[in-house]
Design a protein around this motif. Sequence first.
Motif, short mmCIF file in Angstrom:
data_model
loop_
_atom_site.label_atom_id
_atom_site.label_comp_id
_atom_site.label_asym_id
_atom_site.label_seq_id
_atom_site.Cartn_x
_atom_site.Cartn_y
_atom_site.Cartn_z
N GLY A 100 0.53 -1.08 0.39
CA GLY A 100 -0.28 -0.37 -0.21
C GLY A 100 0.98 1.37 -0.43
N GLY A 101 1.95 1.00 0.05
CA GLY A 101 2.75 2.80 -0.02
C GLY A 101 3.53 2.73 -1.60
N GLU A 102 4.17 3.57 -1.58
CA GLU A 102 4.77 4.73 -2.95
C GLU A 102 5.13 2.73 -4.33
N LEU A 103 6.12 2.02 -3.07
CA LEU A 103 6.64 1.20 -4.14
C LEU A 103 6.19 0.70 -5.27
N SER A 104 6.65 0.49 -6.49
CA SER A 104 5.59 0.08 -7.65
C SER A 104 6.46 -1.86 -6.28
N LYS A 105 5.08 -2.50 -7.50
CA LYS A 105 5.49 -4.16 -7.58
C LYS A 105 7.09 -4.27 -7.79
N LEU A 106 7.28 -3.85 -8.60
CA LEU A 106 9.00 -4.37 -9.29
C LEU A 106 9.89 -4.03 -8.01
N ASP A 107 10.01 -2.57 -7.20
CA ASP A 107 10.46 -2.12 -6.48
C ASP A 107 11.06 -3.14 -5.91
N ARG A 108 9.77 -3.26 -4.88
CA ARG A 108 8.79 -4.11 -3.74
C ARG A 108 10.34 -5.40 -4.36
N ALA A 109 9.96 -6.24 -5.58
CA ALA A 109 10.48 -7.35 -5.63
C ALA A 109 12.12 -6.54 -4.91
N LYS A 110 12.56 -6.18 -5.92
CA LYS A 110 14.07 -5.46 -6.01
C LYS A 110 14.14 -5.31 -4.11
N LEU A 111 13.68 -5.12 -3.64
CA LEU A 111 13.93 -4.54 -2.19
C LEU A 111 13.66 -6.29 -1.29
N ILE A 112 13.66 -6.64 -2.24
CA ILE A 112 13.69 -8.06 -1.25
C ILE A 112 14.58 -8.69 -1.82
N PHE A 113 14.93 -8.68 -2.80
CA PHE A 113 16.80 -9.23 -3.54
C PHE A 113 17.30 -8.56 -3.08
N SER A 114 17.27 -6.89 -2.40
CA SER A 114 18.88 -6.50 -2.54
C SER A 114 18.66 -7.32 -0.82
N ALA A 115 17.20 -7.45 0.14
CA ALA A 115 18.07 -7.43 1.33
C ALA A 115 17.97 -9.00 1.27
N TRP A 116 18.12 -9.85 0.43
CA TRP A 116 18.55 -11.55 0.29
C TRP A 116 20.59 -11.23 0.37
N HIS A 117 20.28 -10.47 -0.41
CA HIS A 117 21.70 -10.31 -1.22
C HIS A 117 22.77 -9.79 0.74
N GLN A 118 21.99 -8.98 1.43
CA GLN A 118 23.05 -8.25 2.55
C GLN A 118 22.56 -9.76 3.70
N ALA A 119 21.53 -10.27 3.54
CA ALA A 119 21.37 -11.57 4.34
C ALA A 119 22.62 -12.87 4.52
N PHE A 120 22.72 -12.85 2.65
CA PHE A 120 23.97 -13.34 2.23
C PHE A 120 25.31 -13.56 2.47
N LEU A 121 25.56 -11.90 3.00
CA LEU A 121 26.94 -11.03 3.46
C LEU A 121 26.75 -12.17 5.41
N VAL A 122 25.67 -12.43 5.26
CA VAL A 122 26.23 -12.37 7.41
C VAL A 122 25.82 -14.47 7.28
N LEU A 123 24.73 -14.87 6.36
CA LEU A 123 24.77 -15.77 6.62
C LEU A 123 26.26 -17.09 6.71
#
Length: 104
Positions: free
Chosen positions: A81-104
């Motif tokens: 329900g925010g300002e981000l497009s669905k694709l931007d939300r998907a890319k945000l997930i992917f970016s967060a996953w990338h950061q998580a892999f640096l820790v895992l």
Amino acid sequence: MNEKEREEKSYIIDLLLLDYVHLNDLFFDLHNENLSQAQLLEVQGQLNSLNIVFALGKVVDLDHQSVLEDIAFDILTSTRGGELSKLDRAKLIFSAWHQAFLVL
């Protein structure tokens, strides 16, 4: 993996996560009183594309998958329900996953 392969996989993952966002938004919008919340979530889990993303990313550890699922769901619900497009939300997930892999 070379740069071209990385770009191709990133593009595929972006598209699959876009499908994930679309699908989950649909489930949030469904108002079927015949299904309990637990039943709805069970169906939701069976239909999402995360398993394909995990296979492409070679994420086989179930604990790691669980962490990534939690990240995806948290971003999905917090950006709904925010300002981000669905694709931007998907890319945000992917970016967060990338950061998580640096820790895992």
